[in-house]
Each structure stands twice: as structure tokens, then as C-alpha cells.
Design a protein around this motif. Structure first.
Motif, PDB file in Angstrom:
ATOM      1  N   UNK A 199      -5.814   0.340   4.328  1.00  0.00           N
ATOM      2  CA  UNK A 199      -4.840   0.916   3.403  1.00  0.00           C
ATOM      3  C   UNK A 199      -5.221   2.337   3.011  1.00  0.00           C
ATOM      4  N   UNK A 200      -6.483   2.565   2.766  1.00  0.00           N
ATOM      5  CA  UNK A 200      -6.946   3.910   2.428  1.00  0.00           C
ATOM      6  C   UNK A 200      -6.840   4.842   3.632  1.00  0.00           C
ATOM      7  N   UNK A 201      -7.029   4.310   4.818  1.00  0.00           N
ATOM      8  CA  UNK A 201      -6.881   5.104   6.029  1.00  0.00           C
ATOM      9  C   UNK A 201      -5.437   5.577   6.205  1.00  0.00           C
ATOM     10  N   UNK A 259      11.026  22.368   0.445  1.00  0.00           N
ATOM     11  CA  UNK A 259      10.129  21.928  -0.622  1.00  0.00           C
ATOM     12  C   UNK A 259      10.116  20.414  -0.782  1.00  0.00           C
ATOM     13  N   UNK A 260      11.224  19.746  -0.459  1.00  0.00           N
ATOM     14  CA  UNK A 260      11.332  18.301  -0.702  1.00  0.00           C
ATOM     15  C   UNK A 260      10.751  17.442   0.420  1.00  0.00           C
ATOM     16  N   UNK A 261      10.150  18.058   1.419  1.00  0.00           N
ATOM     17  CA  UNK A 261       9.564  17.301   2.528  1.00  0.00           C
ATOM     18  C   UNK A 261       8.395  16.421   2.053  1.00  0.00           C
ATOM     19  N   UNK A 262       7.696  16.856   1.032  1.00  0.00           N
ATOM     20  CA  UNK A 262       6.528  16.100   0.551  1.00  0.00           C
ATOM     21  C   UNK A 262       6.915  14.763  -0.068  1.00  0.00           C
ATOM     22  N   UNK A 263       8.095  14.684  -0.660  1.00  0.00           N
ATOM     23  CA  UNK A 263       8.483  13.456  -1.370  1.00  0.00           C
ATOM     24  C   UNK A 263       8.551  12.255  -0.428  1.00  0.00           C
ATOM     25  N   UNK A 264       9.306  12.303   0.681  1.00  0.00           N
ATOM     26  CA  UNK A 264       9.311  11.120   1.552  1.00  0.00           C
ATOM     27  C   UNK A 264       7.986  10.888   2.274  1.00  0.00           C
ATOM     28  N   UNK A 265       7.260  11.977   2.583  1.00  0.00           N
ATOM     29  CA  UNK A 265       5.973  11.784   3.254  1.00  0.00           C
ATOM     30  C   UNK A 265       4.975  11.063   2.352  1.00  0.00           C
ATOM     31  N   UNK A 266       4.860  11.527   1.117  1.00  0.00           N
ATOM     32  CA  UNK A 266       3.869  10.929   0.207  1.00  0.00           C
ATOM     33  C   UNK A 266       4.293   9.528  -0.228  1.00  0.00           C
ATOM     34  N   UNK A 267       5.551   9.366  -0.667  1.00  0.00           N
ATOM     35  CA  UNK A 267       5.971   8.040  -1.132  1.00  0.00           C
ATOM     36  C   UNK A 267       6.019   7.028   0.012  1.00  0.00           C
ATOM     37  N   UNK A 268       6.509   7.451   1.170  1.00  0.00           N
ATOM     38  CA  UNK A 268       6.515   6.536   2.317  1.00  0.00           C
ATOM     39  C   UNK A 268       5.105   6.159   2.750  1.00  0.00           C
ATOM     40  N   UNK A 269       4.200   7.144   2.737  1.00  0.00           N
ATOM     41  CA  UNK A 269       2.811   6.866   3.100  1.00  0.00           C
ATOM     42  C   UNK A 269       2.125   5.933   2.120  1.00  0.00           C
ATOM     43  N   UNK A 270       2.394   6.140   0.826  1.00  0.00           N
ATOM     44  CA  UNK A 270       1.787   5.259  -0.174  1.00  0.00           C
ATOM     45  C   UNK A 270       2.358   3.845  -0.108  1.00  0.00           C
ATOM     46  N   UNK A 289       3.507   2.392   2.676  1.00  0.00           N
ATOM     47  CA  UNK A 289       2.887   1.793   3.865  1.00  0.00           C
ATOM     48  C   UNK A 289       1.419   1.446   3.611  1.00  0.00           C
ATOM     49  N   UNK A 290       0.724   2.294   2.863  1.00  0.00           N
ATOM     50  CA  UNK A 290      -0.672   2.004   2.544  1.00  0.00           C
ATOM     51  C   UNK A 290      -0.786   0.765   1.668  1.00  0.00           C
ATOM     52  N   UNK A 291       0.124   0.619   0.711  1.00  0.00           N
ATOM     53  CA  UNK A 291       0.119  -0.576  -0.135  1.00  0.00           C
ATOM     54  C   UNK A 291       0.401  -1.837   0.657  1.00  0.00           C
ATOM     55  N   UNK A 292       1.373  -1.757   1.564  1.00  0.00           N
ATOM     56  CA  UNK A 292       1.682  -2.918   2.401  1.00  0.00           C
ATOM     57  C   UNK A 292       0.512  -3.258   3.317  1.00  0.00           C
ATOM     58  N   UNK A 293      -0.144  -2.233   3.854  1.00  0.00           N
ATOM     59  CA  UNK A 293      -1.305  -2.455   4.717  1.00  0.00           C
ATOM     60  C   UNK A 293      -2.450  -3.087   3.939  1.00  0.00           C
ATOM     61  N   UNK A 294      -2.696  -2.594   2.737  1.00  0.00           N
ATOM     62  CA  UNK A 294      -3.769  -3.164   1.905  1.00  0.00           C
ATOM     63  C   UNK A 294      -3.456  -4.605   1.521  1.00  0.00           C
TER      64      UNK A 294
END
Length: 88
Positions: free
Chosen positions: A9-11, A36-47, A49-54
Motif C-alpha cells: 500500500x505504501x509502495x 493545475x487540477x491534474x494533481x487532484x485525480x492523481x493523488x486521490x486515485x493513488x490514495x 488504490x493504496x488503501x485498497x491494496x493495504x
């Protein structure tokens, strides 16, 4: 060095945060244009996916006892009627 468990998950979270940094570094360097709004889907989607993986990693690892430890999981050892489950 002591052995430790791999935490996928951290990976995943680190990968998406690094990807966001690379996108904005490319934008700052003039290589490409990133809104400027590119970070929102990248960060929230990544987090997410990380939560689901963990969650999946935790569910898989605690489904059965570890072959290295040779003992039952913590929640099964305390079911013998003792309050703490520790030997006295």
C-alpha cells in the motif's frame, strides 16, 4: 538489519505521489503543459488504490497464520478465556 514486512500500500501511494511530482516538474521545466487540477485525480486515485491494496494485503496476511511464526494469530490465542491472552 532487522527483517520487516513489505507494505505494498505504501509502495502504491509513493508511486502515485512521485508521478504527480514528475508531472509538475515537467510542467515547471517547460517540457509539457499540465493543468493545475491534474494533481487532484492523481493523488486521490493513488490514495484510494493504496488503501485498497493495504486492505487486501491485511486481509490476505491475517487470513491464516504465518508459516514463520509457527503459532496462531493474536486474536485466536486470546480466546481461551483469559483477559489478555498472555501466559502468566
Amino acid at each position: 538489519m532487522l527483517r520487516h514486512d513489505v507494505q505494498p500500500g505504501k509502495l502504491v501511494a509513493g508511486f502515485f505521489l512521485t508521478l504527480t511530482a514528475v508531472v509538475y516538474a515537467g510542467d515547471a521545466g517547460g517540457t509539457w503543459e499540465a493543468p493545475w487540477f491534474v494533481a487532484i485525480p492523481l493523488v486521490t486515485g493513488g490514495l484510494c488504490l493504496a488503501g485498497a491494496t493495504a486492505f487486501l494485503t491485511h486481509a490476505i496476511r491475517h487470513r491464516r497464520p504465518s508459516p514463520r511464526s509457527g503459532r496462531a494469530p493474536e486474536h485466536n490465542r486470546a480466546s481461551d478465556g483469559g483477559i489478555s491472552g498472555r501466559p502468566e
